[in-house]
Design an enzyme around this catalytic site. Structure first.
Site, PDB file in Angstrom:
ATOM      1  CG  ASN A 144     -65.677 -62.590 -23.850  1.00  0.00           C
ATOM      2  OD1 ASN A 144     -66.288 -63.294 -22.810  1.00  0.00           O
ATOM      3  ND2 ASN A 144     -65.424 -63.322 -25.213  1.00  0.00           N
ATOM      4  CG  ASP A 154     -71.291 -73.381 -20.416  1.00  0.00           C
ATOM      5  OD1 ASP A 154     -70.629 -73.844 -19.122  1.00  0.00           O
ATOM      6  OD2 ASP A 154     -70.652 -71.963 -20.044  1.00  0.00           O
ATOM      7  CG  HIS A 156     -67.714 -65.312 -21.833  1.00  0.00           C
ATOM      8  ND1 HIS A 156     -66.989 -66.326 -22.376  1.00  0.00           N
ATOM      9  CD2 HIS A 156     -67.843 -66.432 -20.935  1.00  0.00           C
ATOM     10  CE1 HIS A 156     -66.948 -66.759 -21.929  1.00  0.00           C
ATOM     11  NE2 HIS A 156     -66.900 -66.926 -20.297  1.00  0.00           N
ATOM     12  CD  GLU A 172     -67.296 -66.848 -25.803  1.00  0.00           C
ATOM     13  OE1 GLU A 172     -66.770 -65.685 -25.243  1.00  0.00           O
ATOM     14  OE2 GLU A 172     -65.670 -67.946 -25.547  1.00  0.00           O
TER      15      GLU A 172
END
Ligand code: PGA
Length: 244
Positions: A136, A67, A138, A143
């Protein structure tokens, strides 16, 4: 998914380095998928040390990063290109033209995502993908709520991710709101995947990953659909897992 429990961060990095190095040494041409964040820093340090001491060559290695932030160019200290140069690429013999990181400054971001995804496929897909995991759940910047069949795309970062990553920026207002990320499907097309997790802050998400059914609420749970995933996690990250 197979889990290897290790004592601490140092051991996690060493174990991952052994697998990366043996993969790089095992084939003529190797495609590595790389991650950023605090988790793989020690792995890259160990790879650099191995390069210096044992001469493992990256001449025939091609890398694809998961990313990049939208709006940051490679010269920006918070960009993932800058991170990769600083922790790994500047110290090994990988040809610069073998390094692929999404361009967060591309004029046409959709085109850039398509180009990046096609590059991975044209190169014969990733042999070994390194992943961290967000608190979380990811992977990359996929996400919660991300589709499992997603390819490289632009994402809006969740507030918890922006908060977690604000430690690298002067203030939270400086953290980009969007990023380009390899999609979950793109990641799943890798031949082998190693997910690294260390420390108390990952204990909850690792316990969820090992117990919950696959669902888009926990993007990392998509890895349960892959035949060759290895989780290397330390004692702190595994503290809520019953049988370690
Ligand atoms: P971290 O980030 O390695 O900085 O904890 C992991 C991630 O968000 O994927």
């Amino acid at each position: 998914m197979k889990v290897i429990g290790v004592k601490d961060y140092v051991e996690m990095c060493q174990k991952a380095k052994e697998i990366v190095v043996s993969t790089v040494r095992s084939k003529q041409k190797v495609n590595l998928g790389l991650a950023t964040g605090s988790t793989p820093m020690g792995l890259y340090k160990d790879m650099v040390e191995d390069f210096k001491n044992n001469g493992t060559s990256y001449h025939n290695v091609t890398t694809f990063n998961l990313d990049e932030y939208v709006g940051l160019d490679g010269g920006s200290k918070q960009s993932y290109r800058y991170y990769m140069n600083t922790y790994l690429f500047d110290y090994i013999d990988i040809p610069k033209e073998h390094i692929f990181i999404p361009n967060g400054k591309a004029k046409n971001l959709e085109e850039e995502c398509k180009r990046f995804d096609e590059l991975i496929q044209k190169s014969g897909n990733i042999d070994l993908q390194i992943l961290g995991i967000g608190r979380n759940g990811h992977i990359g910047f996929n996400e919660p709520g991300s589709r499992f069949d997603s390819r490289t795309h632009v994402v809006k970062l969740s507030e918890s991710t922006r908060q977690a990553n604000s430690r690298y920026f002067p203030s939270i207002a400086d953290v980009p709101t969007h990023a380009i990320t390899m999609g979950i499907q793109t990641i799943l097309e890798s031949r082998k995947i190693i997910l690294l997790a260390s420390g108390d802050s990952k204990a909850n998400v690792i316990s969820r990953l090992l117990t919950e059914e696959p669902s888009s609420k926990l993007p990392a749970s998509a890895l349960k659909h892959h035949p060759d995933v290895l989780i290397i996690a330390d004692e702190k990250a595994l503290q809520y897992v019953a049988s370690k």
